[in-house]
Design an enzyme around this catalytic site. Structure first.
Site, short mmCIF file in Angstrom:
data_model
loop_
_atom_site.label_atom_id
_atom_site.label_comp_id
_atom_site.label_asym_id
_atom_site.label_seq_id
_atom_site.Cartn_x
_atom_site.Cartn_y
_atom_site.Cartn_z
N LYS A 188 0.82 -1.21 0.00
CA LYS A 188 0.00 0.00 0.00
C LYS A 188 0.86 1.26 0.00
O LYS A 188 0.43 2.30 -0.49
CB LYS A 188 -0.95 0.01 1.20
CG LYS A 188 -2.08 -1.00 1.03
CD LYS A 188 -3.14 -0.86 2.09
CE LYS A 188 -4.27 -1.84 1.81
NZ LYS A 188 -5.21 -1.98 2.92
N LYS A 230 -4.90 -10.75 -5.77
CA LYS A 230 -6.12 -11.16 -5.07
C LYS A 230 -7.29 -10.29 -5.53
O LYS A 230 -7.09 -9.14 -5.96
CB LYS A 230 -5.93 -11.08 -3.55
CG LYS A 230 -5.93 -9.67 -2.99
CD LYS A 230 -6.17 -9.63 -1.48
CE LYS A 230 -6.19 -8.16 -1.04
NZ LYS A 230 -6.44 -7.90 0.33
N LYS A 277 -11.51 -5.37 -2.83
CA LYS A 277 -12.61 -4.41 -2.89
C LYS A 277 -12.13 -3.00 -3.12
O LYS A 277 -12.91 -2.13 -3.50
CB LYS A 277 -13.48 -4.51 -1.64
CG LYS A 277 -12.80 -4.16 -0.33
CD LYS A 277 -13.87 -4.04 0.76
CE LYS A 277 -13.58 -4.80 2.03
NZ LYS A 277 -12.33 -4.45 2.71
P1 TYM Z 1 -10.65 -6.68 4.58
O1 TYM Z 1 -11.71 -5.70 4.90
O2 TYM Z 1 -9.69 -6.34 3.50
O3 TYM Z 1 -11.30 -8.07 4.21
C1 TYM Z 1 -12.30 -8.70 5.02
C2 TYM Z 1 -12.04 -10.19 5.05
O4 TYM Z 1 -12.10 -10.74 3.72
C3 TYM Z 1 -10.92 -11.50 3.45
N1 TYM Z 1 -10.58 -11.35 2.02
C4 TYM Z 1 -10.45 -12.37 1.16
N2 TYM Z 1 -10.59 -13.70 1.31
C5 TYM Z 1 -10.40 -14.48 0.21
N3 TYM Z 1 -10.09 -13.97 -1.02
C6 TYM Z 1 -9.94 -12.64 -1.21
N4 TYM Z 1 -9.65 -12.16 -2.42
C7 TYM Z 1 -10.13 -11.77 -0.10
N5 TYM Z 1 -10.06 -10.42 0.07
C8 TYM Z 1 -10.34 -10.18 1.37
C9 TYM Z 1 -9.85 -10.87 4.34
O5 TYM Z 1 -8.79 -11.77 4.57
C10 TYM Z 1 -10.65 -10.55 5.58
O6 TYM Z 1 -10.74 -11.68 6.42
N6 TYM Z 1 -7.39 -5.91 8.29
C11 TYM Z 1 -8.63 -6.54 7.93
C12 TYM Z 1 -9.80 -6.08 8.76
C13 TYM Z 1 -9.61 -6.23 10.23
C14 TYM Z 1 -9.63 -7.45 10.97
C15 TYM Z 1 -9.47 -7.07 12.32
C16 TYM Z 1 -9.77 -8.79 10.59
C17 TYM Z 1 -9.43 -5.23 11.12
N7 TYM Z 1 -9.36 -5.71 12.39
C18 TYM Z 1 -9.43 -8.03 13.34
C19 TYM Z 1 -9.73 -9.75 11.61
C20 TYM Z 1 -9.57 -9.37 12.96
C21 TYM Z 1 -8.96 -6.22 6.48
O7 TYM Z 1 -8.53 -5.24 5.95
O8 TYM Z 1 -9.85 -7.07 5.89
#
Ligand code: TYM
Length: 329
Positions: free
Chosen positions: A113, A194, A197
């Protein structure tokens, strides 16, 4: 014995995708039946990159509604917005005194990023500390995530262990819960990346709110590989394998069984079948989403969730403050 605690978060920083659904949301829905689950729309995390304020507010409600529409039940789990529970920001600051700049700057997501930006906010570097605070506040045992968050979870574990060693047993050291299939759904336009979003290429992802014709046209344009066979082979056929994974999960089949649905079938017909499977999965989610957005239900659910999250997290925060030497009156 207390029930297994589960915590996970989703950022309101774009359109929730099929990747989020398959990698995370589906697991959330399953886990709510047997564990004490907390799911959080992490709006403070979204602030680590520039956001339009109105858009962020709208996306926060949208993501919360989509989590519910995917099958989360307010009677079974706690859903809330991160900024509604100040303990997250507070513990995050306290853990800033525990985490090291070196380990933060080694995070691959930070490097990705940060690399094309002229300026990098301190928040982007400190992002995993806030994530550690989210998880550790609830003494979570299990954290359902996609593969891309594994490194951040490792850091949360390291921070928890370091804190416990320095101040005495305080935090549960959390375990990741990563699905065997679907942990890394790939971009439709480039299977080396990947599905994300926050991508600026809408054709690269399927949004949970994409209408059926959009899903069909995105899948028709999805990158496939040379050859003609529909076969699962992530090395030689990453595009087709990604679509097969998506199809198998949407149809509730193993990848092997999914492969068996397409003997001698060409790529065009295969992609149409994937689109039908995706649309069949999205249809009920979209219908429930519309319903939720047209009533005041969401507000009440988030208010109740925020209250329970604040209650449960207060004990951990007070314990940490006491152990770190902050004066209480
Ligand atoms: P975020 O918002 O990017 O994504 C949410 C969840 O979706 C999963 N994910 C995917 N899984 C499979 N294939 C993909 N292409 C894909 N893209 C996203 C992510 O792994 C995630 O589980 N940092 C985290 C948010 C967060 C969090 C937390 C997660 C903040 N605090 C505490 C767990 C525990 C994030 O940006 O996820």
């Amino acid at each position: 014995m207390r029930m297994t605690r589960v915590f996970s978060g989703v950022q309101p920083s774009g359109n929730l995708t099929l990747g989020n659904y398959v990698g995370a949301l589906r697991q959330f829905v399953e886990l709510q039946h047997e564990h004490d689950c907390f799911f959080c729309v992490v709006d403070l995390h979204a602030l680590t990159l520039p956001q339009d304020p109105e858009q962020l507010r709208a996306k926060t409600a949208e993501v919360a509604a989509l989590l519910l529409a995917s099958g989360l039940d307010p009677a079974k789990m706690t859903l809330f917005v991160q900024s509604h529970v100040p303990a997250h920001a507070e513990l995050s600051w306290l853990l800033n005194g525990i985490a090291y700049v070196g380990e933060l700057s080694r995070m691959t997501q930070y490097k990705d990023k940060a690399k094309d930006r002229k300026t990098v906010t301190a928040g982007l570097l400190n992002y995993p500390i806030l994530m550690a605070a989210d998880i550790l506040l609830y003494q979570a045992d299990l954290v359902p995530i996609g593969a891309d968050q594994k490194q951040h979870l490792e850091l949360s574990r390291d921070v928890a262990i370091r804190f416990n060693n320095r101040f005495g047993d305080t935090f549960v050291v959390p375990e990741p819960y990563i699905p065997k299939v679907g942990a890394r759904v790939r971009a439709l336009t480039d299977p080396a990346k990947k599905m994300s979003k926050s991508s600026e290429v809408p054709d690269s992802y399927i949004a949970l709110l994409d209408p059926p014709d959009v899903v069909r046209s995105k899948l028709a344009r999805a990158v496939t590989d040379s050859g003609r066979e529909v076969r699962y082979d992530p090395k030689e056929k990453p595009g087709v394998s990604n679509l097969l994974t998506i199809y198998s999960l949407c149809r509730g089949k193993t990848v092997k069984a999914a492969e068996g649905d397409f003997p001698g079938v060409g790529y065009a017909a295969f992609k149409e079948a994937v689109a039908e499977a995706v649309n069949d999965t999205l249809r009920p989610i979209q219908a429930r989403y519309e319903e939720l957005m047209s009533t005041g239900e969401l507000r009440d659910i988030l208010a109740g969730g925020g209250r329970r999250a604040a209650e449960v997290s207060a004990a951990t925060l007070a314990d940490v403050k006491r152990k770190m030497g902050l004066l209480a009156l």
